[in-house]
Design a protein around this motif. Structure first.
Motif, short mmCIF file in Angstrom:
data_model
loop_
_atom_site.label_atom_id
_atom_site.label_comp_id
_atom_site.label_asym_id
_atom_site.label_seq_id
_atom_site.Cartn_x
_atom_site.Cartn_y
_atom_site.Cartn_z
N LEU A 140 1.34 -0.04 -10.21
CA LEU A 140 0.75 -1.23 -9.59
C LEU A 140 -0.55 -1.61 -10.28
N PRO A 141 -0.88 -2.89 -10.32
CA PRO A 141 -2.21 -3.29 -10.82
C PRO A 141 -3.30 -2.86 -9.85
N VAL A 142 -4.50 -2.67 -10.36
CA VAL A 142 -5.62 -2.22 -9.54
C VAL A 142 -5.88 -3.18 -8.38
N SER A 143 -5.73 -4.48 -8.63
CA SER A 143 -6.00 -5.47 -7.58
C SER A 143 -5.08 -5.27 -6.38
N PHE A 144 -3.79 -5.04 -6.62
CA PHE A 144 -2.85 -4.83 -5.52
C PHE A 144 -3.07 -3.46 -4.88
N ASN A 145 -3.42 -2.47 -5.70
CA ASN A 145 -3.74 -1.13 -5.19
C ASN A 145 -4.90 -1.20 -4.20
N GLN A 146 -5.91 -1.99 -4.52
CA GLN A 146 -7.07 -2.10 -3.65
C GLN A 146 -6.75 -2.91 -2.39
N ALA A 147 -5.86 -3.87 -2.52
CA ALA A 147 -5.44 -4.64 -1.33
C ALA A 147 -4.76 -3.73 -0.32
N ILE A 148 -3.90 -2.84 -0.81
CA ILE A 148 -3.22 -1.88 0.09
C ILE A 148 -4.24 -0.90 0.66
N GLY A 149 -5.16 -0.43 -0.19
CA GLY A 149 -6.17 0.52 0.27
C GLY A 149 -7.08 -0.03 1.35
N PHE A 196 8.41 1.70 -5.46
CA PHE A 196 7.94 3.09 -5.42
C PHE A 196 6.41 3.14 -5.46
N GLY A 197 5.81 2.35 -6.33
CA GLY A 197 4.35 2.30 -6.40
C GLY A 197 3.74 1.84 -5.09
N PHE A 198 4.38 0.85 -4.45
CA PHE A 198 3.90 0.36 -3.16
C PHE A 198 3.95 1.44 -2.10
N LEU A 199 5.07 2.18 -2.04
CA LEU A 199 5.26 3.20 -1.00
C LEU A 199 4.26 4.35 -1.16
N ILE A 200 4.06 4.81 -2.40
CA ILE A 200 3.12 5.92 -2.56
C ILE A 200 1.68 5.47 -2.39
N VAL A 202 0.81 3.19 -0.13
CA VAL A 202 0.71 3.21 1.34
C VAL A 202 0.53 4.64 1.82
N GLY A 203 1.26 5.58 1.20
CA GLY A 203 1.10 6.99 1.55
C GLY A 203 -0.30 7.50 1.29
N SER A 204 -0.90 7.07 0.17
CA SER A 204 -2.26 7.46 -0.15
C SER A 204 -3.24 6.92 0.89
N THR A 205 -3.05 5.66 1.28
CA THR A 205 -3.93 5.04 2.27
C THR A 205 -3.81 5.73 3.62
N ALA A 206 -2.57 6.03 4.01
CA ALA A 206 -2.34 6.74 5.27
C ALA A 206 -2.95 8.14 5.22
#
Length: 351
Positions: A140-149, A196-200, A202-206
């Motif tokens: 995932l790009p950092v921008s989307f990673n941070q949005a999920i975080g 897969f990147g989205f799910l993991i 989300v797992g990191s955020t949880a």
């Protein structure tokens, strides 16, 4: 005729050596460290120190994200578990240096086996969260990673209710609606979406939210409470030991591969050392920001950090973004701000 003076009479005639001399020498007291600090304090403005610490916090938090992304996605170093283990070893070494040698905070010992296993449990959750977060950066790009975080408050509220049966006010729960709605909008319009990147991620955020709830639940007594720097000192080596068998099993002979690459590429060694060092600085600057400002300021800075990191990553890596994705990210950040304000008002009415 002048009488010759002996050595004894000459010494006795010296007024400074007379036994009956009542003169008292006023020897100045050596100033303490606090007094010396007060004397030189005007040289550096406290506002400048605070601003420098906040800038360091932003640089370290965003820097470790960008370096992780560069190593895992662009540089070809596809070993997120081993990279996380290097982070943990770095945090353990630097924490020992900061506490034992620099004495930034008083050293605290583990007093019981029960306390040890509680910290070990937190280390497992910590490992899961960090490994998932680093792995998601491969996809995932950092921008989307941070949005999920940014949705961490949503998971924190869920775990607090499920584990501790803690109920928040209706205003707090309503503030979580835009947090979730924003990430749904961002996900649907993300050009580089990877399931897969989205799910993991989300797992990191949880996992991050679960750690904060469990930490507040386990280390509650005054005898078991540890300063954040001491907690990191114990958690980091535990996490490194936990990650060792996983990196060997999943990522193969990663030690030999890293050494072989390092022999032919000195820049990679620099990147790994810099990355591991900045990973520790994230924790150190968290502590310094809280010390020089407040926990609330750190929370506000955290809300803005996701947006700043997203903008910087887009400027550096040039990943495509959409108007709907940016709107969704903005809605999520707005929801987090509303959530923080609602929590603050809720605590005010409780007290």
């Amino acid at each position: 005729m002048v009488e010759a003076q002996s050595w004894t009479t000459r010494r006795g005639s010296n007024p400074r050596l007379e036994p009956n001399n009542d003169q008292v020498l006023d020897i100045p007291v050596t100033p303490t460290a606090e007094i010396r600090q007060q004397q030189y304090a005007p040289l550096i403005s406290p506002t400048f120190v605070t601003a420098a610490i906040i800038a360091s916090w932003y640089l370290s938090n965003i820097g470790v994200l960008l370096l992780n992304k560069y190593l895992l996605s662009f540089y070809g170093y596809r070993y997120p578990i081993f990279l996380t283990m290097l982070h943990m070893i770095s945090c353990a070494a630097y924490s020992l240096l900061a506490i034992k040698w620099l004495e930034l905070v008083p050293f605290q010992q583990i007093h019981s086996r029960k306390q040890f296993f509680k910290i070990l449990g937190l280390s497992v959750i910590f490992c899961f969260s960090v490994v998932c977060g680093n792995t998601s950066l491969r996809y995932l790009p950092v921008s989307f990673n941070q949005a999920i975080g940014a949705t961490t408050p949503f998971f924190t509220a869920i775990f607090a209710f499920v584990i501790t049966c803690k109920k928040e006010s209706a205003e707090v729960y309503l503030a979580l609606v835009p947090v979730v709605l924003g990430i749904v909008l961002a996900s649907n319009s993300e050009p580089l979406f990877h399931l897969f990147g989205f799910l993991i991620c989300v797992g990191s955020t949880a996992g991050r939210a679960l750690k904060s709830v469990v930490q507040g639940l386990l280390l509650t007594s005054e005898a078991e409470k540890l300063h954040s720097m001491n907690l990191l000192l114990y958690m980091a080596p535990m996490a490194a030991m936990i990650l060792l068998p996983f990196t060997l099993y999943i990522e193969g002979n990663v030690f030999a591969i890293t050494i072989e690459k390092a022999r032919g590429d000195g820049f990679m060694v620099f990147l790994l050392i810099a990355n591991a060092t900045i990973a520790y600085l994230v924790n150190l600057t968290n502590f310094l920001v809280t010390k020089h400002t407040s926990a609330l300021t750190l929370q506000v800075l955290g809300n803005a950090k996701a947006a700043v990191a997203a903008v910087v990553s887009v400027l550096i890596f040039r990943n495509p973004v959409t108007v709907m994705g940016m709107t969704g990210f903005g809605v999520t950040v707005m929801g987090v701000v509303l959530y923080s304000e609602a929590k603050k008002r809720s605590k005010g009415t409780t007290h």
